[in-house]
Design a protein around this motif. Structure first.
Motif, PDB file in Angstrom:
ATOM      1  N   LEU A 139       0.811  -1.210   0.000  1.00 50.31           N
ATOM      2  CA  LEU A 139       0.000   0.000   0.000  1.00 50.31           C
ATOM      3  C   LEU A 139       0.849   1.267   0.000  1.00 50.31           C
ATOM      4  O   LEU A 139       0.390   2.333  -0.433  1.00 50.31           O
ATOM      5  CB  LEU A 139      -0.941  -0.001   1.214  1.00 50.31           C
ATOM      6  N   SER A 140       2.093   1.172   0.460  1.00 57.70           N
ATOM      7  CA  SER A 140       2.983   2.336   0.461  1.00 57.70           C
ATOM      8  C   SER A 140       3.610   2.574  -0.906  1.00 57.70           C
ATOM      9  O   SER A 140       4.351   3.542  -1.088  1.00 57.70           O
ATOM     10  CB  SER A 140       4.092   2.160   1.507  1.00 57.70           C
ATOM     11  N   GLY A 141       3.307   1.681  -1.864  1.00 56.20           N
ATOM     12  CA  GLY A 141       3.828   1.852  -3.219  1.00 56.20           C
ATOM     13  C   GLY A 141       5.043   1.025  -3.537  1.00 56.20           C
ATOM     14  O   GLY A 141       5.573   1.087  -4.659  1.00 56.20           O
ATOM     15  N   GLU A 142       5.518   0.240  -2.583  1.00 53.42           N
ATOM     16  CA  GLU A 142       6.675  -0.609  -2.848  1.00 53.42           C
ATOM     17  C   GLU A 142       6.277  -1.835  -3.662  1.00 53.42           C
ATOM     18  O   GLU A 142       5.170  -2.356  -3.527  1.00 53.42           O
ATOM     19  CB  GLU A 142       7.332  -1.040  -1.539  1.00 53.42           C
ATOM     20  N   VAL A 143       7.186  -2.278  -4.502  1.00 56.94           N
ATOM     21  CA  VAL A 143       6.971  -3.487  -5.289  1.00 56.94           C
ATOM     22  C   VAL A 143       7.548  -4.655  -4.503  1.00 56.94           C
ATOM     23  O   VAL A 143       8.751  -4.690  -4.213  1.00 56.94           O
ATOM     24  CB  VAL A 143       7.647  -3.385  -6.673  1.00 56.94           C
ATOM     25  N   VAL A 144       6.698  -5.596  -4.144  1.00 54.19           N
ATOM     26  CA  VAL A 144       7.092  -6.713  -3.286  1.00 54.19           C
ATOM     27  C   VAL A 144       7.218  -7.981  -4.119  1.00 54.19           C
ATOM     28  O   VAL A 144       6.360  -8.271  -4.960  1.00 54.19           O
ATOM     29  CB  VAL A 144       6.066  -6.935  -2.159  1.00 54.19           C
ATOM     30  N   VAL A 145       8.292  -8.735  -3.896  1.00 56.04           N
ATOM     31  CA  VAL A 145       8.536  -9.982  -4.628  1.00 56.04           C
ATOM     32  C   VAL A 145       8.204 -11.177  -3.741  1.00 56.04           C
ATOM     33  O   VAL A 145       8.686 -11.281  -2.610  1.00 56.04           O
ATOM     34  CB  VAL A 145      10.003 -10.090  -5.088  1.00 56.04           C
ATOM     35  N   LEU A 146       7.392 -12.066  -4.278  1.00 54.90           N
ATOM     36  CA  LEU A 146       7.027 -13.301  -3.586  1.00 54.90           C
ATOM     37  C   LEU A 146       7.506 -14.494  -4.400  1.00 54.90           C
ATOM     38  O   LEU A 146       7.166 -14.625  -5.574  1.00 54.90           O
ATOM     39  CB  LEU A 146       5.503 -13.378  -3.410  1.00 54.90           C
ATOM     40  N   PHE A 147       8.307 -15.358  -3.788  1.00 55.24           N
ATOM     41  CA  PHE A 147       8.682 -16.635  -4.399  1.00 55.24           C
ATOM     42  C   PHE A 147       7.664 -17.661  -3.912  1.00 55.24           C
ATOM     43  O   PHE A 147       7.812 -18.239  -2.830  1.00 55.24           O
ATOM     44  CB  PHE A 147      10.106 -17.034  -4.003  1.00 55.24           C
ATOM     45  N   ALA A 148       6.647 -17.877  -4.728  1.00 57.87           N
ATOM     46  CA  ALA A 148       5.465 -18.610  -4.256  1.00 57.87           C
ATOM     47  C   ALA A 148       5.659 -20.121  -4.149  1.00 57.87           C
ATOM     48  O   ALA A 148       4.807 -20.809  -3.592  1.00 57.87           O
ATOM     49  CB  ALA A 148       4.276 -18.325  -5.172  1.00 57.87           C
ATOM     50  N   GLU A 149       6.768 -20.646  -4.667  1.00 56.14           N
ATOM     51  CA  GLU A 149       7.029 -22.076  -4.497  1.00 56.14           C
ATOM     52  C   GLU A 149       7.409 -22.395  -3.053  1.00 56.14           C
ATOM     53  O   GLU A 149       7.287 -23.536  -2.615  1.00 56.14           O
ATOM     54  CB  GLU A 149       8.142 -22.528  -5.446  1.00 56.14           C
ATOM     55  N   GLY A 150       7.921 -21.393  -2.360  1.00 60.07           N
ATOM     56  CA  GLY A 150       8.303 -21.584  -0.965  1.00 60.07           C
ATOM     57  C   GLY A 150       9.657 -22.230  -0.781  1.00 60.07           C
ATOM     58  O   GLY A 150      10.127 -22.410   0.338  1.00 60.07           O
ATOM     59  N   THR A 151      10.335 -22.586  -1.884  1.00 62.88           N
ATOM     60  CA  THR A 151      11.662 -23.198  -1.831  1.00 62.88           C
ATOM     61  C   THR A 151      12.302 -23.021  -3.204  1.00 62.88           C
ATOM     62  O   THR A 151      11.697 -22.452  -4.116  1.00 62.88           O
ATOM     63  CB  THR A 151      11.574 -24.679  -1.446  1.00 62.88           C
ATOM     64  N   THR A 152      13.535 -23.508  -3.362  1.00 56.91           N
ATOM     65  CA  THR A 152      14.206 -23.408  -4.654  1.00 56.91           C
ATOM     66  C   THR A 152      14.028 -24.696  -5.453  1.00 56.91           C
ATOM     67  O   THR A 152      13.848 -25.772  -4.887  1.00 56.91           O
ATOM     68  CB  THR A 152      15.712 -23.140  -4.464  1.00 56.91           C
ATOM     69  N   SER A 153      14.104 -24.555  -6.774  1.00 56.97           N
ATOM     70  CA  SER A 153      13.965 -25.712  -7.659  1.00 56.97           C
ATOM     71  C   SER A 153      15.286 -25.957  -8.379  1.00 56.97           C
ATOM     72  O   SER A 153      16.283 -25.274  -8.133  1.00 56.97           O
ATOM     73  CB  SER A 153      12.847 -25.465  -8.678  1.00 56.97           C
ATOM     74  N   ASP A 154      15.280 -26.902  -9.326  1.00 63.67           N
ATOM     75  CA  ASP A 154      16.495 -27.204 -10.092  1.00 63.67           C
ATOM     76  C   ASP A 154      16.631 -26.331 -11.328  1.00 63.67           C
ATOM     77  O   ASP A 154      17.586 -26.465 -12.086  1.00 63.67           O
ATOM     78  CB  ASP A 154      16.528 -28.687 -10.490  1.00 63.67           C
TER      79      ASP A 154
END
Length: 265
Positions: free
Chosen positions: A134-149
């Motif tokens: 709401l403050s105008g910041e662009v937020v990044v979400l890694f929706a897998e919750g972990t890393t992949s190959d």
């Protein structure tokens, strides 16, 4: 010998760059100046070049706000990659806060740390992310919750979209915009990267950070494609689970197109 020189060069670049920008960032954080949002982008750009990451954006960052970027997650390098193309803040798991060096850098970049295993803290964490949106910041979400190959996109966790839902009530026009972003490591030393070399790019959770970090620095010259998809309007009438599946499908499409060399077709 060449590998040792590369490691020395990257370490020297990291120390010099960080020491030069650290005082500015600390002052900006102390006064709440907007440069605190822009400075990390400069740091990430220079470090990408030092390490040898050639980042190639496809499409553009959406101009709509509030904006949540939802991306696949392959490696710690994703932070450098996305941080080099946009002024963003990241949602990170709480463990990152205590990591040597990386945790300290994440705090300087004002990352939002979440404890996914403790439901009693979920409300407060969602509130913090929604406030950032709401403050105008662009937020990044890694929706897998972990890393992949790096060869596939794993299922997205729809509960992680809760911050977007929480921001709707106070967002202009009652909407939060969700933009799919695909990260693909596609080349090494100017040649197409096949499955054999992708472990250089990927960082699965069971691989120690130190050895992987050194391997990346020694190899260098990695091509990374970042595909910005079309933003999706998310409002009170939108089904969160369906949206998660839609965003997941678009991120997967972007990854597959990049890995197959079809982005420019």
């Amino acid at each position: 010998m060449i590998a040792a020189v590369r490691v020395f060069f990257v370490v020297a670049a990291f120390i010099l760059l960080t020491c030069a920008l650290l005082p500015v960032q600390l002052i900006a954080l102390g006064f709440g100046h907007s440069v605190m949002r822009r400075l990390p982008r400069w740091w990430h750009r220079i470090m990408c070049r030092a390490i040898g990451l050639r980042v190639r954006p496809h499409g553009r960052l959406a101009q709509d706000r509030p904006l949540l970027l939802v991306s696949n997650h392959i490696s710690w390098k994703d932070i450098l990659v996305l941080g080099s193309v946009a002024d963003v803040v990241f949602i990170a798991k709480s463990e990152v806060r205590s990591w040597p060096v990386l945790g300290w850098l994440a705090r300087l970049q004002r990352s939002v740390f979440v404890v996914r295993a403790e439901r009693r803290k979920t409300g407060a964490q969602i509130s913090e992310v929604s406030e950032r949106l709401l403050s105008g910041e662009v937020v990044v979400l890694f929706a897998e919750g972990t890393t992949s190959d790096g060869n596939r996109v794993m299922p997205f966790n729809s509960s992680l979209f809760g911050a977007a839902s929480a921001a709707i009530a106070h967002a202009p026009e009652g909407k939060v915009h969700i933009q799919p972003v695909s990260i693909a490591y596609t080349g090494i030393h100017g040649m197409a990267m096949g499955r054999y070399h992708r472990p250089v790019a990927g960082w699965p959770g069971d691989v120690a950070l130190g050895p992987h970090l050194l391997r990346v620095i020694r190899n260098g010259a990695l091509d990374v494609d970042v595909v910005f998809g079309e933003a999706i309007a998310f409002d009170a009438a939108t089904d969160r689970k369906k949206t998660a599946r839609l965003v997941e499908a678009r991120v997967r499409d972007g990854l597959n197109a990049a890995l197959r060399g079809k982005l420019n077709e």
